[in-house]
Scaffold this active site. Structure first.
Site, mmCIF file in Angstrom:
data_model
loop_
_atom_site.group_PDB
_atom_site.id
_atom_site.type_symbol
_atom_site.label_atom_id
_atom_site.label_comp_id
_atom_site.label_asym_id
_atom_site.label_seq_id
_atom_site.Cartn_x
_atom_site.Cartn_y
_atom_site.Cartn_z
ATOM 1 C CG HIS A 75 -1.854 -1.190 1.255
ATOM 2 N ND1 HIS A 75 -3.114 -1.153 0.710
ATOM 3 C CD2 HIS A 75 -1.697 -2.449 1.725
ATOM 4 C CE1 HIS A 75 -3.703 -2.338 0.853
ATOM 5 N NE2 HIS A 75 -2.855 -3.151 1.462
ATOM 6 C CG HIS A 108 -3.680 -10.588 3.480
ATOM 7 N ND1 HIS A 108 -4.953 -11.114 3.578
ATOM 8 C CD2 HIS A 108 -3.851 -9.287 3.139
ATOM 9 C CE1 HIS A 108 -5.832 -10.177 3.322
ATOM 10 N NE2 HIS A 108 -5.193 -9.057 3.038
ATOM 11 C CG ASP A 132 -1.261 -6.465 3.691
ATOM 12 O OD1 ASP A 132 -1.544 -5.438 3.036
ATOM 13 O OD2 ASP A 132 -2.048 -6.964 4.528
#
Ligand SMILES: [Zn+2]
Ligand SMILES: [Zn+2]
Length: 450
Positions: free
Chosen positions: A64, A234, A323
Site C-alpha cells: 500500500h 495474505h 502487505d
C-alpha cells in the site's frame, strides 16, 4: 550507461537453479552474465560482495503506497524508497487510495508519480468494483489497458458472491487474477485481533479463523465454476492452507501469498514483548497491548503460524508478499479497538524472513524463490525475478548474518508502525539495483570505483 561488476557473492537464482559463489556483470541496464570470475571492464563500478548473498531483485505483489489521498501515511516516493531499502525492486500497489484506483486517470497518476519520484518499479493493481464499494464492477478493460496487473478491493473483501462470480469471469478475459482479501463480514464483525485465548485474556473482540476460511472456500468454488483465476491475499490459517492444497490438487486456478509477519509472529505479539522495557510495548508505552501488532488478517495462533511455515516450505504457498500497510502514529496511539490495522513491513521483511532460514525451518533458496522467481511467474514476467542473461538488471545484495536492532523511528517509510520495533533481526540488505542503477546502498564507501 553504467557497468557494474558484483564480485565474489553467493549468487542464488531460483529461476536457473543457481546457488554458487560467482561474479555477476550488469551493463546497459541488463544482466550480462554470471561467471566464476569476470575481469573488471574499464570504468565499471565494482561491488565487493564476499560474504553476501546476491539474488534477483525482490518483487512484492502486495503493498500500500497510499498515494493519492493518504500522503500523510506514505507516498509513492517514500514507499518506494522503503522498498529499495528492503531489497525490493518491483512493488505492486493496492488501489485503496483516494480516489480509489478504479479508473485509468488514477492509475496514470500513480504511474507518473512512480516515474518521476519512484525508486523502484511500480505495477498498479486496479479495483474490482467502483470505489471498492462492492456493488458495481469497475471498468476492468480500461484498467487492464492502463497497465494493471490484477484486480482487488483489498482492505475490504468482495463480499457479494455474484459480484465475485462476474469479476472472476471478466478478469479471466484479460488473463488477470482477482486478488481477494478473504474475510466474511458476518463472522469478522469488528474483530480487532485473532479469536483465541489471547483475545479472551485481553478482553478484546476476536475474529475467528472461519471468517477467512469461509470466503476462501467460496472463492475457490467460484473460480472453479467460471474457470477464473483467484489469488488469495495474505492467507493466515491452517484451514485456508488445506482448502488451497485441495483446490490445487483438483486443478483449480488458485494461488496464494503469505506475509512475513504471519510466518514469524503469533497473536501473543498483541500482548507486547514480556520482559522488555517500556519502549518495547509499542506507541502506548507500557500499555497492556501493542497496537503495532494489530493487522488484518490478525496474527494467528502458533499452530496457524507453523502451518504457514510448512506451507511455504512444501510449496502450497506461492508467494511471500509484504502487505506493507503504513499508518500515521496517531492512528496507532489509541485504544486497541480503535487502532488502524496494518504493519509497515518493507524494511523488516528480509530480516524477519531470515529467522526462518537461520532456524532451518525454511531453506534460504525457498525464501528467495518466493520473493523473486515465484512472484515474477505470478505476474507472467520473464524479464524480472531472474538473473538470466538479458533480464532487467534488478539485483538485491544482502548480508545474511548482519544483526541489527529495529528502530522504526529510522524507517524511511512514513509508517513507523512495526511490531518488530526493538527486536534484533539477522539479515540486512546492502545494495539494491533497479534497472542497472543503484537505488539503495547501505554504505557507499564500501563500494570501490575501478
Ligand atoms: Zn487485505
Ligand atoms: Zn493489503
Amino acid at each position: 550507461m553504467q557497468t557494474i561488476l558484483i564480485r565474489h557473492g553467493r549468487i542464488i537464482d531460483p529461476s536457473q537453479g543457481i546457488d554458487q559463489i560467482s561474479d555477476l556483470l550488469i551493463r546497459d541496464g541488463v544482466i550480462k552474465g554470471i561467471e566464476r570470475q569476470i575481469d573488471s571492464p574499464k570504468g565499471a563500478e565494482v561491488i565487493e560482495a564476499t560474504g553476501f548473498v546476491v539474488t534477483p531483485g525482490f518483487i512484492d505483489i502486495h503493498c500500500h503506497l497510499r498515494e493519492p489521498g493518504f500522503e500523510y501515511k506514505e507516498t509513492v516516493a517514500t514507499g518506494t524508497l522503503a522498498a529499495a531499502k528492503g531489497g525490493f525492486t518491483t512493488v505492486c500497489a493496492m488501489p485503496n487510495t483516494n480516489p480509489v484506483m478504479d479508473t485509468r486517470s488514477t492509475v496514470d497518476y500513480v504511474l507518473n508519480k512512480a516515474k518521476s519520484e519512484g525508486h523502484v518499479r511500480v505495477l498498479p493493481i486496479g479495483a474490482v468494483t467502483k470505489g471498492s464499494l462492492g456493488t458495481e464492477l469497475a471498468e476492468m478493460g480500461e484498467l487492464a489497458e492502463a497497465g494493471c496487473v490484477g484486480f482487488s478491493d483489498d482492505g475490504h473483501p468482495v463480499a457479494d458472491s455474484n459480484i465475485m462470480r462476474q469479476a472472476l469471469g471478466y478478469a479471466s478475459g484479460f488473463g488477470l487474477p482477482i486478488i481477494n482479501h478473504c474475510e466474511t463480514p458476518e463472522l469478522f464483525r469488528n474483530g480487532a485481533m485473532n479469536e483465541g485465548w489471547v483475545s479472551n485474556r485481553l478482553g478484546l473482540q476476536g475474529a475467528p479463523n472461519s471468517a477467512e476460511e469461509t470466503m476462501v472456500a467460496r472463492d475457490i468454488a467460484l473460480a472453479e465454476m467460471v474457470r477464473g483465476r483467484i489469488h488469495l491475499a495474505h492467507i493466515s490459517t491452517a484451514g485456508t492452507l488445506e482448502l488451497v492444497r485441495n483446490a490445487k490438487a483438483k486443478g483449480i486456478n488458485v494461488t496464494c501469498e503469505v506475509t512475513p509477519h504471519h510466518l514469524t509472529l503469533t497473536d501473543e505479539a498483541v500482548m507486547g514483548r514480556a520482559g522488555g522495557d517500556e519502549s518495547a510495548f509499542g506507541p502506548l508505552g507500557s500499555a497492556a497491548y501493542d497496537t503495532y501488532a494489530k493487522v488484518n488478517p490478525p496474527l494467528r495462533a502458533r499452530a496457524d503460524m507453523e502451518a504457514m511455515v510448512a506451507g511455504l516450505r512444501d510449496g502450497v504457498i506461492d508467494v511471500i508478499a509484504t502487505d506493507h500497510a503504513p499508518h500515521n502514529s496517531v492512528e496507532k496511539l489509541c485504544t486497541f479497538q480503535e487502532a488502524a490495522m496494518g504493519i509497515s513491513v518493507l524494511e523488516t521483511a528480509l530480516g524477519s524472513l531470515m529467522s526462518l532460514a537461520h532456524s532451518g525451518d525454511v531453506p534460504l533458496r525457498v525464501i528467495i524463490d518466493k520473493l523473486t522467481t515465484a512472484p515474477a511467474k505470478f505476474l507472467g514476467r520473464s524479464d524480472i525475478g531472474t538473473l538470466q542473461d538479458g533480464a532487467l538488471a534488478d539485483v538485491t545484495i544482502f548480508d545474511p548474518a548482519a544483526e541489527w536492532v529495529v528502530d522504526s523511528d529510522k524507517f524511511v517509510s512514513r509508517g513507523k508502525n512495526s511490531p518488530f520495533h526493538g527486536s534484533t533481526l539477522s539479515g540486512q540488505v546492502v545494495t539494491t539495483i533497479v534497472d542497472g542503477k543503484i537505488a539503495f546502498a547501505v554504505n557507499s564507501t564500501e563500494m570501490n570505483k575501478n
